[in-house]
Design a protein around this motif. Structure first.
Motif, PDB file in Angstrom:
ATOM      1  N   MET A  52     -22.470   8.624  -1.485  1.00 26.27           N
ATOM      2  CA  MET A  52     -21.220   8.794  -0.733  1.00 26.27           C
ATOM      3  C   MET A  52     -21.002   7.638   0.226  1.00 26.27           C
ATOM      4  SD  MET A  52     -22.753  11.784   1.687  1.00 26.27           S
ATOM      5  CE  MET A  52     -24.074  12.068   0.507  1.00 26.27           C
ATOM      6  N   TRP A  53     -19.709   7.437   0.549  1.00 25.09           N
ATOM      7  CA  TRP A  53     -19.306   6.444   1.531  1.00 25.09           C
ATOM      8  C   TRP A  53     -18.156   7.007   2.355  1.00 25.09           C
ATOM      9  CZ3 TRP A  53     -20.889   5.288  -3.288  1.00 25.09           C
ATOM     10  CH2 TRP A  53     -21.831   4.252  -3.450  1.00 25.09           C
ATOM     11  N   ASN A  54     -18.146   6.721   3.648  1.00 26.00           N
ATOM     12  CA  ASN A  54     -16.971   6.946   4.468  1.00 26.00           C
ATOM     13  C   ASN A  54     -16.121   5.683   4.447  1.00 26.00           C
ATOM     14  OD1 ASN A  54     -17.355   9.607   5.472  1.00 26.00           O
ATOM     15  ND2 ASN A  54     -18.923   8.858   6.875  1.00 26.00           N
ATOM     16  N   VAL A  55     -14.863   5.837   4.066  1.00 24.52           N
ATOM     17  CA  VAL A  55     -13.947   4.699   4.044  1.00 24.52           C
ATOM     18  C   VAL A  55     -12.680   5.074   4.803  1.00 24.52           C
ATOM     19  CG1 VAL A  55     -14.851   3.916   1.821  1.00 24.52           C
ATOM     20  CG2 VAL A  55     -12.818   5.356   1.877  1.00 24.52           C
ATOM     21  N   ALA A  56     -11.980   4.070   5.291  1.00 25.07           N
ATOM     22  CA  ALA A  56     -10.759   4.328   6.055  1.00 25.07           C
ATOM     23  C   ALA A  56      -9.630   4.740   5.119  1.00 25.07           C
ATOM     24  CB  ALA A  56     -10.357   3.081   6.829  1.00 25.07           C
ATOM     25  N   SER A  57      -8.830   5.704   5.560  1.00 22.19           N
ATOM     26  CA  SER A  57      -7.665   6.127   4.778  1.00 22.19           C
ATOM     27  C   SER A  57      -6.382   5.996   5.597  1.00 22.19           C
ATOM     28  CB  SER A  57      -7.833   7.577   4.304  1.00 22.19           C
ATOM     29  OG  SER A  57      -7.943   8.461   5.405  1.00 22.19           O
ATOM     30  N   GLY A  58      -6.411   5.155   6.615  1.00 25.21           N
ATOM     31  CA  GLY A  58      -5.247   4.942   7.462  1.00 25.21           C
ATOM     32  C   GLY A  58      -5.667   4.258   8.748  1.00 25.21           C
ATOM     33  N   SER A  59      -4.788   4.291   9.734  1.00 22.22           N
ATOM     34  CA  SER A  59      -5.043   3.650  11.021  1.00 22.22           C
ATOM     35  C   SER A  59      -5.427   4.679  12.069  1.00 22.22           C
ATOM     36  CB  SER A  59      -3.789   2.896  11.484  1.00 22.22           C
ATOM     37  OG  SER A  59      -3.418   1.903  10.540  1.00 22.22           O
ATOM     38  N   ALA A  60      -6.108   4.229  13.104  1.00 20.93           N
ATOM     39  CA  ALA A  60      -6.493   5.107  14.201  1.00 20.93           C
ATOM     40  C   ALA A  60      -5.255   5.633  14.919  1.00 20.93           C
ATOM     41  CB  ALA A  60      -7.391   4.362  15.172  1.00 20.93           C
ATOM     42  N   VAL A  61      -5.353   6.838  15.435  1.00 20.32           N
ATOM     43  CA  VAL A  61      -4.280   7.468  16.210  1.00 20.32           C
ATOM     44  C   VAL A  61      -4.871   7.938  17.542  1.00 20.32           C
ATOM     45  CG1 VAL A  61      -2.579   9.322  16.291  1.00 20.32           C
ATOM     46  CG2 VAL A  61      -3.114   8.222  14.109  1.00 20.32           C
ATOM     47  N   PRO A  62      -4.321   7.460  18.703  1.00 19.23           N
ATOM     48  CA  PRO A  62      -3.231   6.489  18.827  1.00 19.23           C
ATOM     49  C   PRO A  62      -3.668   5.081  18.421  1.00 19.23           C
ATOM     50  CG  PRO A  62      -4.149   7.004  20.976  1.00 19.23           C
ATOM     51  CD  PRO A  62      -4.799   7.945  20.006  1.00 19.23           C
ATOM     52  N   SER A  63      -2.702   4.177  18.406  1.00 19.26           N
ATOM     53  CA  SER A  63      -2.928   2.813  17.944  1.00 19.26           C
ATOM     54  C   SER A  63      -3.996   2.102  18.781  1.00 19.26           C
ATOM     55  CB  SER A  63      -1.618   2.021  18.017  1.00 19.26           C
ATOM     56  OG  SER A  63      -1.853   0.643  17.766  1.00 19.26           O
ATOM     57  N   ILE A  64      -4.773   1.255  18.096  1.00 16.84           N
ATOM     58  CA  ILE A  64      -5.753   0.417  18.791  1.00 16.84           C
ATOM     59  C   ILE A  64      -5.438  -1.059  18.556  1.00 16.84           C
ATOM     60  CG2 ILE A  64      -7.596   2.141  18.833  1.00 16.84           C
ATOM     61  CD1 ILE A  64      -8.775   0.810  16.344  1.00 16.84           C
ATOM     62  N   THR A  65      -4.156  -1.371  18.462  1.00 17.06           N
ATOM     63  CA  THR A  65      -3.734  -2.754  18.222  1.00 17.06           C
ATOM     64  C   THR A  65      -4.277  -3.702  19.276  1.00 17.06           C
ATOM     65  OG1 THR A  65      -1.716  -2.018  17.120  1.00 17.06           O
ATOM     66  CG2 THR A  65      -1.743  -4.279  17.949  1.00 17.06           C
ATOM     67  N   ALA A  66      -4.282  -3.281  20.535  1.00 22.49           N
ATOM     68  CA  ALA A  66      -4.775  -4.152  21.607  1.00 22.49           C
ATOM     69  C   ALA A  66      -6.241  -4.512  21.391  1.00 22.49           C
ATOM     70  CB  ALA A  66      -4.579  -3.470  22.959  1.00 22.49           C
ATOM     71  N   VAL A  67      -7.023  -3.560  20.889  1.00 22.62           N
ATOM     72  CA  VAL A  67      -8.428  -3.816  20.607  1.00 22.62           C
ATOM     73  C   VAL A  67      -8.561  -4.776  19.424  1.00 22.62           C
ATOM     74  CG1 VAL A  67     -10.538  -2.740  19.721  1.00 22.62           C
ATOM     75  CG2 VAL A  67      -9.296  -1.691  21.618  1.00 22.62           C
ATOM     76  N   GLU A  68      -7.729  -4.591  18.409  1.00 20.83           N
ATOM     77  CA  GLU A  68      -7.752  -5.489  17.259  1.00 20.83           C
ATOM     78  C   GLU A  68      -7.507  -6.928  17.693  1.00 20.83           C
ATOM     79  OE1 GLU A  68      -4.855  -4.026  14.565  1.00 20.83           O
ATOM     80  OE2 GLU A  68      -5.952  -2.200  14.080  1.00 20.83           O
ATOM     81  N   GLU A  69      -6.546  -7.121  18.568  1.00 23.06           N
ATOM     82  CA  GLU A  69      -6.226  -8.474  19.041  1.00 23.06           C
ATOM     83  C   GLU A  69      -7.379  -9.059  19.847  1.00 23.06           C
ATOM     84  OE1 GLU A  69      -2.622  -7.808  21.172  1.00 23.06           O
ATOM     85  OE2 GLU A  69      -1.372  -7.718  19.355  1.00 23.06           O
ATOM     86  N   LEU A  70      -8.045  -8.221  20.608  1.00 25.85           N
ATOM     87  CA  LEU A  70      -9.176  -8.681  21.403  1.00 25.85           C
ATOM     88  C   LEU A  70     -10.358  -9.090  20.523  1.00 25.85           C
ATOM     89  CD1 LEU A  70     -10.207  -8.957  24.358  1.00 25.85           C
ATOM     90  CD2 LEU A  70     -11.014  -6.598  24.173  1.00 25.85           C
ATOM     91  N   MET A 112     -12.385  -2.420   7.201  1.00 24.97           N
ATOM     92  CA  MET A 112     -13.590  -3.067   6.690  1.00 24.97           C
ATOM     93  C   MET A 112     -14.416  -2.103   5.852  1.00 24.97           C
ATOM     94  SD  MET A 112     -16.408  -3.085   9.691  1.00 24.97           S
ATOM     95  CE  MET A 112     -17.631  -3.292   8.408  1.00 24.97           C
ATOM     96  N   MET A 113     -14.197  -0.799   6.024  1.00 23.71           N
ATOM     97  CA  MET A 113     -14.957   0.193   5.284  1.00 23.71           C
ATOM     98  C   MET A 113     -14.112   0.864   4.207  1.00 23.71           C
ATOM     99  SD  MET A 113     -17.055   1.750   8.538  1.00 23.71           S
ATOM    100  CE  MET A 113     -18.002   2.956   7.618  1.00 23.71           C
ATOM    101  N   SER A 114     -13.086   0.161   3.716  1.00 20.34           N
ATOM    102  CA  SER A 114     -12.228   0.780   2.699  1.00 20.34           C
ATOM    103  C   SER A 114     -12.102  -0.090   1.454  1.00 20.34           C
ATOM    104  CB  SER A 114     -10.831   1.051   3.277  1.00 20.34           C
ATOM    105  OG  SER A 114     -10.222  -0.146   3.723  1.00 20.34           O
ATOM    106  N   GLY A 115     -13.074  -0.950   1.219  1.00 23.09           N
ATOM    107  CA  GLY A 115     -12.998  -1.851   0.087  1.00 23.09           C
ATOM    108  C   GLY A 115     -13.493  -1.212  -1.207  1.00 23.09           C
ATOM    109  N   ASP A 116     -14.086  -2.025  -2.061  1.00 25.08           N
ATOM    110  CA  ASP A 116     -14.560  -1.556  -3.359  1.00 25.08           C
ATOM    111  C   ASP A 116     -15.865  -0.806  -3.154  1.00 25.08           C
ATOM    112  OD1 ASP A 116     -15.084  -1.129  -5.993  1.00 25.08           O
ATOM    113  OD2 ASP A 116     -15.571  -3.199  -6.474  1.00 25.08           O
ATOM    114  N   TRP A 117     -15.768   0.505  -3.053  1.00 21.55           N
ATOM    115  CA  TRP A 117     -16.925   1.321  -2.685  1.00 21.55           C
ATOM    116  C   TRP A 117     -17.712   1.822  -3.883  1.00 21.55           C
ATOM    117  CZ3 TRP A 117     -16.974   6.406  -4.385  1.00 21.55           C
ATOM    118  CH2 TRP A 117     -15.786   6.850  -4.961  1.00 21.55           C
ATOM    119  N   ALA A 118     -17.080   1.887  -5.062  1.00 22.24           N
ATOM    120  CA  ALA A 118     -17.744   2.489  -6.222  1.00 22.24           C
ATOM    121  C   ALA A 118     -18.849   1.574  -6.739  1.00 22.24           C
ATOM    122  CB  ALA A 118     -16.728   2.757  -7.320  1.00 22.24           C
ATOM    123  N   PRO A 119     -20.052   2.107  -6.945  1.00 18.89           N
ATOM    124  CA  PRO A 119     -21.168   1.265  -7.396  1.00 18.89           C
ATOM    125  C   PRO A 119     -21.036   0.859  -8.857  1.00 18.89           C
ATOM    126  CG  PRO A 119     -21.852   3.546  -7.305  1.00 18.89           C
ATOM    127  CD  PRO A 119     -20.460   3.499  -6.741  1.00 18.89           C
TER     128      PRO A 119
END
Length: 251
Positions: free
Chosen positions: A129-147, A162-169
């Protein structure tokens, strides 16, 4: 990749910030409570805790000494062994199921699959199993992304992506795997994680390129991240993607 030279604070951040796993993943192996489960690369025990609440005998194999210390303290009573997926220190046919959470992609695939097959009993389950992202954080963390943008690796999605790429082995394409394991099943399970600001900072701090910064760079960055996160809680929309199969029984 996790190594024994990771700084001590990294283990705390990993345990505090990384998501856990849905309880129903354990059900996919169809184990009886009296069965024996093996977790490879068990880390700090985030999935191990799901296993020990349901299965009588849980064995964990973890190569990193810092992770093993966290396992021992966080999962008392669990058998914790120093070892790797490529050289599992168990007897043939020792377990009813093998679980791997967020780690299968680090294995040397062919020797690991052979070892997993060796320690499984006929008909035993392998669940990855893998945990992968299925959307954006709520509320937005755009300021953190820029930092974080100046230090974020260019080949990684940003920041949850970064955790939503090609996960299947690719293991299932190996001739050995095709003839040794049954049909591959897949599931996608919602696994949202709610964290406060310190938990979200810990998630970022668990990334190696932040954890390995010298303190005179890391600590001011942590302070700056904390200053940008003013909400009481953040929802991180993880999805747990699971593949499972069984060791073929002798014909």
């Amino acid at each position: 990749m996790v190594t024994d030279d990771m700084p001590g604070h990294w283990y705390e951040d990993y345990e505090r910030g990384r998501p856990g796993y849905p309880a129903q993943v354990v059900d996919l192996a169809e184990l009886t409570p009296s069965g024996t489960a093996l977790e490879l690369a068990a880390g700090t025990g985030k999935f191990t805790r799901q296993l020990v609440s349901r299965i009588a005998h849980v064995v964990t194999v973890e190569p990193d000494s810092g992770m093993r210390r966290r396992l021992v303290s966080g999962c008392p009573g669990v058998e914790v062994i120093d070892g790797t997926a490529e050289q599992i220190p168990l007897a043939d046919g020792a377990v009813d199921a093998v679980f791997v959470a967020q780690a299968f992609h680090w294995f040397d695939t062919e020797p690991a699959v052979r070892e997993i097959a060796r320690v499984l009993r006929p008909g035993g389950a392998l669940v990855v199993m893998w945990n992968v992202a299925s959307g954006s954080a709520v509320p937005s963390i755009t300021a953190v992304e820029e930092l974080l943008a100046p230090i974020w690796p260019r080949d990684s999605g940003f920041p949850l992506d970064m955790m939503s790429g090609d996960w299947a082995p690719s293991a299932w394409k190996l001739p050995f795997a095709k003839k040794t394991f049954t049909e591959i099943h897949e599931a996608r399970l919602a696994n949202p994680q709610t964290v406060d600001a310190s938990g979200l900072v810990a998630y970022f701090g668990s990334m190696g390129w932040i954890a390995n910064l010298p303190d005179d760079q890391r600590l001011p960055l942590i302070d700056a991240l904390t200053a940008q996160l003013t909400a009481e809680a953040y929802v991180l929309p993880w999805q747990t993607r699971v593949q499972w199969t069984r060791l073929s029984s002798p014909s």
